[in-house]
Scaffold this motif. Structure first.
Motif, PDB file in Angstrom:
ATOM      1  N   ARG A   1      -8.239   6.161  -2.928  1.00 48.60           N
ATOM      2  CA  ARG A   1      -8.117   4.798  -2.384  1.00 48.60           C
ATOM      3  C   ARG A   1      -9.469   4.111  -2.322  1.00 48.60           C
ATOM      4  O   ARG A   1     -10.424   4.648  -1.764  1.00 48.60           O
ATOM      5  CB  ARG A   1      -7.487   4.856  -0.989  1.00 48.60           C
ATOM      6  CG  ARG A   1      -7.323   3.498  -0.320  1.00 48.60           C
ATOM      7  CD  ARG A   1      -6.554   3.637   0.971  1.00 48.60           C
ATOM      8  NE  ARG A   1      -6.320   2.357   1.612  1.00 48.60           N
ATOM      9  CZ  ARG A   1      -5.497   2.169   2.645  1.00 48.60           C
ATOM     10  NH1 ARG A   1      -4.838   3.213   3.125  1.00 48.60           N
ATOM     11  NH2 ARG A   1      -5.341   0.984   3.180  1.00 48.60           N
ATOM     12  N   THR A  48      -3.504  -4.131  -4.863  1.00 49.13           N
ATOM     13  CA  THR A  48      -2.795  -4.983  -3.911  1.00 49.13           C
ATOM     14  C   THR A  48      -3.649  -6.186  -3.523  1.00 49.13           C
ATOM     15  O   THR A  48      -4.880  -6.141  -3.565  1.00 49.13           O
ATOM     16  CB  THR A  48      -2.400  -4.222  -2.624  1.00 49.13           C
ATOM     17  OG1 THR A  48      -3.566  -4.023  -1.815  1.00 49.13           O
ATOM     18  CG2 THR A  48      -1.754  -2.886  -2.948  1.00 49.13           C
ATOM     19  N   GLN A  93     -10.770   0.927  -0.618  1.00 48.29           N
ATOM     20  CA  GLN A  93     -10.474  -0.156   0.317  1.00 48.29           C
ATOM     21  C   GLN A  93     -11.489  -1.270   0.101  1.00 48.29           C
ATOM     22  O   GLN A  93     -12.697  -1.069   0.265  1.00 48.29           O
ATOM     23  CB  GLN A  93     -10.548   0.352   1.759  1.00 48.29           C
ATOM     24  CG  GLN A  93     -10.251  -0.720   2.798  1.00 48.29           C
ATOM     25  CD  GLN A  93      -8.851  -1.283   2.653  1.00 48.29           C
ATOM     26  OE1 GLN A  93      -7.881  -0.553   2.635  1.00 48.29           O
ATOM     27  NE2 GLN A  93      -8.760  -2.605   2.548  1.00 48.29           N
ATOM     28  N   ASP A 115      -7.092  -1.430  -2.897  1.00 51.38           N
ATOM     29  CA  ASP A 115      -6.357  -2.090  -1.826  1.00 51.38           C
ATOM     30  C   ASP A 115      -7.046  -3.364  -1.349  1.00 51.38           C
ATOM     31  O   ASP A 115      -8.248  -3.367  -1.059  1.00 51.38           O
ATOM     32  CB  ASP A 115      -6.207  -1.112  -0.649  1.00 51.38           C
ATOM     33  CG  ASP A 115      -4.949  -1.362   0.159  1.00 51.38           C
ATOM     34  OD1 ASP A 115      -4.061  -2.087  -0.321  1.00 51.38           O
ATOM     35  OD2 ASP A 115      -4.849  -0.817   1.265  1.00 51.38           O
ATOM     36  N   THR A 119       0.826  -1.212   0.000  1.00 49.84           N
ATOM     37  CA  THR A 119       0.000   0.000   0.000  1.00 49.84           C
ATOM     38  C   THR A 119       0.856   1.257   0.000  1.00 49.84           C
ATOM     39  O   THR A 119       0.523   2.258  -0.636  1.00 49.84           O
ATOM     40  CB  THR A 119      -0.942  -0.007   1.226  1.00 49.84           C
ATOM     41  OG1 THR A 119      -1.789  -1.156   1.160  1.00 49.84           O
ATOM     42  CG2 THR A 119      -1.792   1.248   1.286  1.00 49.84           C
ATOM     43  N   LEU A 131      -5.549   3.594  -5.901  1.00 49.44           N
ATOM     44  CA  LEU A 131      -5.148   2.427  -5.110  1.00 49.44           C
ATOM     45  C   LEU A 131      -6.369   1.551  -4.861  1.00 49.44           C
ATOM     46  O   LEU A 131      -7.318   1.977  -4.192  1.00 49.44           O
ATOM     47  CB  LEU A 131      -4.534   2.877  -3.786  1.00 49.44           C
ATOM     48  CG  LEU A 131      -4.299   1.784  -2.730  1.00 49.44           C
ATOM     49  CD1 LEU A 131      -3.316   0.738  -3.237  1.00 49.44           C
ATOM     50  CD2 LEU A 131      -3.806   2.414  -1.422  1.00 49.44           C
TER      51      LEU A 131
END
Length: 309
Positions: free
Chosen positions: A72, A184, A74, A143, A56, A141
């Protein structure tokens, strides 16, 4: 993190390494190579590895050093389009309809056009990442993708293939400039090949002792040299044990910070035993390291360090 002025992507692998260093990220050349290629080719970068190894952080460093906005997403079980892409502000739409009716507006078509306009659209991370930005394309991102289900993975294919999403009421939204995408996964499940094929891939493993020591001294400034070396060698030794969850780099940094706060100058069995909860997160793992076992490990660590001198 506060973004700096926008910068162009690196022009070489060496420049990419310097970029990581400027963001206080201690990376190796293999990471710099795949990151350079992902930036130059405009391809998403898929990072896999154990939790806490710094996946991250790579996206955060890119955002800071390139001066781009970090967006981001999540991931979690049950994540759907309304949380990831967009949803309509239904409460505001109902108020607008009631006000329109009160004002005598009975044209249903016009009312529908009004309430399904952009001002009633709540933009979630994926849609935000497709919007134009004067600072340059943002860093997106995604994640812990492995926490979602395969249905959401399938939806992502359109986003990653064409950098666009379709909103039935408004049409297709396409990014003028593709975002820098970092995905990720902690590999709690396998990600489908169709999604991986759209990305460049890199496994982020545990660092060797030399690199982990550099990370500790970069992230925990002021820590004593002897203490930082003992911490790193102790953690490296723990990772060779059969633990339910080996400590990641994040735990190493937490451990170093905790011991610095306690004004510890060298590891001793009592202090390590009292602070094991910073390194290990499962009681079964902590129970394996009683006082005698901790002393044995520390003796091994010191013998190793002395032999290496």
């Amino acid at each position: 993190m506060t973004n700096t002025a926008p910068r162009a992507v690196p022009s070489s692998i060496d420049d990419t390494l310097k970029l990581l260093t400027a963001g206080h990220y201690v990376g190796d050349r293999s990471l710099a190579t795949v990151l350079f290629l992902a930036l130059r080719m405009g391809r998403p970068l898929f990072l896999e590895g154990e939790a806490g190894v710094g996946k991250t952080e790579i996206a955060k460093v890119l955002s800071e050093t390139l001066g781009r906005k970090l967006i981001r997403l999540q991931c979690y079980e049950g994540l759907d389009v309304s949380a990831a892409v967009y949803e309509w502000n239904y409460a505001a739409q109902m108020i607008a309809i009631r006000l329109g009716e009160a004002e005598g507006n009975t044209d249903r078509g016009r009312l529908e056009d009004d309430v399904f306009s952009e001002r009633f659209l709540i933009k979630r991370p994926l849609l935000q990442a497709l919007e134009p930005d004067t600072a340059g394309a943002p860093v997106l991102l995604i994640d812990e993708l492995d926490r979602t289900d395969e249905a959401f993975e399938a939806f992502l294919l359109e986003v990653l293939a064409d950098y666009q999403v379709t909103i039935p009421e408004l049409g297709t939204v396409t990014a003028p400039h593709p975002p820098i995408v970092i995905i990720t996964s902690n590999r709690t499940r396998e990600i489908h090949d169709a999604l991986k094929r759209r990305c460049l891939y890199h496994w982020v493993g545990y660092p060797d002792a030399e690199r982990e020591l550099a990370i500790v001294r970069t992230k925990v400034p002021g820590i004593a040299e002897k203490l930082s070396a003992e911490i790193v060698h102790f953690v490296q030794r723990l990772r060779k044990m059969e633990l339910f969850k080996a400590p990641g780099v994040a735990e190493t940094l937490d451990f170093a910070t905790a011991l610095s706060e306690l004004d510890v100058v060298a590891l001793d069995p009592a202090t390590v035993s009292d602070t094991l909860g910073v390194l290990l997160k499962y009681q079964d793992d902590i129970a394996r390291l009683d006082g005698t076992r901790v002393k044995e490990l520390l003796d091994d660590v010191r013998a190793q360090m002395k032999a290496a001198e």
